[in-house]
Design a protein around this motif. Structure first.
Motif, PDB file in Angstrom:
ATOM      1  N   SER A 132      16.114  -3.063  -5.446  1.00  0.00           N
ATOM      2  CA  SER A 132      16.810  -2.094  -4.617  1.00  0.00           C
ATOM      3  C   SER A 132      18.332  -2.223  -4.689  1.00  0.00           C
ATOM      4  CB  SER A 132      16.381  -2.286  -3.166  1.00  0.00           C
ATOM      5  OG  SER A 132      17.267  -1.621  -2.290  1.00  0.00           O
ATOM      6  N   PRO A 133      19.055  -1.079  -4.802  1.00  0.00           N
ATOM      7  CA  PRO A 133      20.512  -1.162  -4.750  1.00  0.00           C
ATOM      8  C   PRO A 133      21.019  -1.426  -3.324  1.00  0.00           C
ATOM      9  CG  PRO A 133      19.802   1.117  -5.002  1.00  0.00           C
ATOM     10  CD  PRO A 133      18.572   0.259  -5.089  1.00  0.00           C
ATOM     11  N   GLU A 134      20.195  -1.198  -2.315  1.00  0.00           N
ATOM     12  CA  GLU A 134      20.606  -1.389  -0.919  1.00  0.00           C
ATOM     13  C   GLU A 134      20.119  -2.708  -0.346  1.00  0.00           C
ATOM     14  OE1 GLU A 134      22.679   0.522   0.822  1.00  0.00           O
ATOM     15  OE2 GLU A 134      22.886   1.908  -0.862  1.00  0.00           O
ATOM     16  N   CYS A 135      18.863  -3.047  -0.610  1.00  0.00           N
ATOM     17  CA  CYS A 135      18.250  -4.229   0.008  1.00  0.00           C
ATOM     18  C   CYS A 135      18.455  -5.461  -0.857  1.00  0.00           C
ATOM     19  CB  CYS A 135      16.771  -3.969   0.277  1.00  0.00           C
ATOM     20  SG  CYS A 135      16.479  -2.616   1.411  1.00  0.00           S
ATOM     21  N   VAL A 136      19.700  -5.844  -1.013  1.00  0.00           N
ATOM     22  CA  VAL A 136      20.056  -7.052  -1.755  1.00  0.00           C
ATOM     23  C   VAL A 136      21.082  -7.819  -0.926  1.00  0.00           C
ATOM     24  CG1 VAL A 136      19.603  -6.087  -4.041  1.00  0.00           C
ATOM     25  CG2 VAL A 136      21.858  -5.847  -3.044  1.00  0.00           C
ATOM     26  N   ASP A 137      21.266  -9.067  -1.251  1.00  0.00           N
ATOM     27  CA  ASP A 137      22.295  -9.858  -0.559  1.00  0.00           C
ATOM     28  C   ASP A 137      23.581  -9.836  -1.341  1.00  0.00           C
ATOM     29  OD1 ASP A 137      20.879 -10.574   1.670  1.00  0.00           O
ATOM     30  OD2 ASP A 137      20.043 -12.353   0.722  1.00  0.00           O
ATOM     31  N   CYS A 146      12.134   5.416  -2.374  1.00  0.00           N
ATOM     32  CA  CYS A 146      11.466   4.522  -3.326  1.00  0.00           C
ATOM     33  C   CYS A 146      12.466   3.607  -4.030  1.00  0.00           C
ATOM     34  CB  CYS A 146      10.679   5.333  -4.343  1.00  0.00           C
ATOM     35  SG  CYS A 146       9.237   6.165  -3.636  1.00  0.00           S
ATOM     36  N   THR A 147      13.597   4.162  -4.428  1.00  0.00           N
ATOM     37  CA  THR A 147      14.621   3.366  -5.101  1.00  0.00           C
ATOM     38  C   THR A 147      15.110   2.241  -4.196  1.00  0.00           C
ATOM     39  OG1 THR A 147      15.324   5.254  -6.432  1.00  0.00           O
ATOM     40  CG2 THR A 147      16.906   3.456  -6.182  1.00  0.00           C
ATOM     41  N   ASN A 148      15.359   2.550  -2.939  1.00  0.00           N
ATOM     42  CA  ASN A 148      15.907   1.556  -2.017  1.00  0.00           C
ATOM     43  C   ASN A 148      14.855   0.610  -1.465  1.00  0.00           C
ATOM     44  OD1 ASN A 148      18.621   2.302  -2.255  1.00  0.00           O
ATOM     45  ND2 ASN A 148      18.287   4.031  -0.910  1.00  0.00           N
ATOM     46  N   ALA A 149      13.586   0.956  -1.572  1.00  0.00           N
ATOM     47  CA  ALA A 149      12.513   0.073  -1.109  1.00  0.00           C
ATOM     48  C   ALA A 149      12.009  -0.846  -2.213  1.00  0.00           C
ATOM     49  CB  ALA A 149      11.351   0.905  -0.567  1.00  0.00           C
ATOM     50  N   ALA A 150      12.383  -0.573  -3.453  1.00  0.00           N
ATOM     51  CA  ALA A 150      11.868  -1.332  -4.602  1.00  0.00           C
ATOM     52  C   ALA A 150      12.435  -2.752  -4.639  1.00  0.00           C
ATOM     53  CB  ALA A 150      12.234  -0.601  -5.897  1.00  0.00           C
ATOM     54  N   ALA A 151      11.817  -3.603  -5.450  1.00  0.00           N
ATOM     55  CA  ALA A 151      12.228  -5.003  -5.561  1.00  0.00           C
ATOM     56  C   ALA A 151      13.683  -5.125  -6.008  1.00  0.00           C
ATOM     57  CB  ALA A 151      11.323  -5.738  -6.533  1.00  0.00           C
ATOM     58  N   GLN A 181       0.840  -1.199   0.000  1.00  0.00           N
ATOM     59  CA  GLN A 181       0.000   0.000   0.000  1.00  0.00           C
ATOM     60  C   GLN A 181       0.875   1.248   0.000  1.00  0.00           C
ATOM     61  OE1 GLN A 181      -2.704  -0.462   3.298  1.00  0.00           O
ATOM     62  NE2 GLN A 181      -4.134  -1.684   2.093  1.00  0.00           N
ATOM     63  N   ALA A 182       1.938   1.240   0.793  1.00  0.00           N
ATOM     64  CA  ALA A 182       2.850   2.386   0.837  1.00  0.00           C
ATOM     65  C   ALA A 182       3.567   2.560  -0.494  1.00  0.00           C
ATOM     66  CB  ALA A 182       3.859   2.221   1.970  1.00  0.00           C
ATOM     67  N   MET A 183       3.998   1.461  -1.114  1.00  0.00           N
ATOM     68  CA  MET A 183       4.686   1.546  -2.407  1.00  0.00           C
ATOM     69  C   MET A 183       3.750   2.065  -3.495  1.00  0.00           C
ATOM     70  SD  MET A 183       7.898   0.805  -2.214  1.00  0.00           S
ATOM     71  CE  MET A 183       8.417   0.428  -3.882  1.00  0.00           C
TER      72      MET A 183
END
Length: 160
Positions: free
Chosen positions: A155-160, A148-153, A90-92
């Motif tokens: 994401s450049p930050e939220c990856v392993d 938005c960029t970092n929360a997206a699927a 919903q937030a996205m």
């Protein structure tokens, strides 16, 4: 002066129409104009190209989420619960339009995120990391674009 909106800082595609203004008052290099490109989706960022007497000013100027807030409903959704895909989606869909084609696609993608993170994580391929970035945007700690960029699927930050 000519004003054109693009979907990339360099290169990219034009978004909306070009706006030509023949009489712009400039004082000490500063000017103020009102521009209306109509509704444009704000997902991965927009950049404003300005030409003065045919000469482009570089670099293009980023358009932040603030102008788009004018059209926001009076009660935006609460920041997402870092354990809940429904809240995240919903937030996205509300604040990061264009990241997902539909809420259903978002929920489908979200179900693949690990739920093993910790609230406040800024890295790791987890729902908690993505929700934390959204929360940072809501709190004004980062720009809407960065949140938005970092929360997206992808994401450049939220990856392993």
């Amino acid at each position: 002066m000519t004003f054109t909106l693009f979907d990339a800082e360099t290169g990219g595609s034009q978004v909306g129409s070009t706006i030509d203004l023949s009489e712009v008052n400039v004082a000490n290099g500063l000017f103020q104009v009102g521009l209306d490109f109509g509704f444009q989706p704000y997902s991965s960022g927009l950049w404003l190209a300005i030409e003065v007497e045919g000469q482009p000013l570089v670099p293009r100027q980023p358009i932040t989420g603030v102008p788009f807030a004018i059209d926001m409903p009076p009660d935006p959704p609460e920041p997402p619960d870092p354990q809940d895909c429904q809240d995240y989606c919903q937030a996205m869909m509300f604040g990061c339009s264009g990241e997902y084609a539909s809420e259903e696609q978002c929920l489908d993608t979200c179900s693949g995120f690990s739920g093993e993170g910790t609230v406040g994580d800024l890295s790791g391929d987890t729902l908690q990391c993505r929700a934390t970035w959204l929360q940072r945007g809501v709190n004004g700690e980062v720009t809407t674009f960065e949140a938005c960029t970092n929360a997206a699927a992808d994401s450049p930050e939220c990856v392993d």
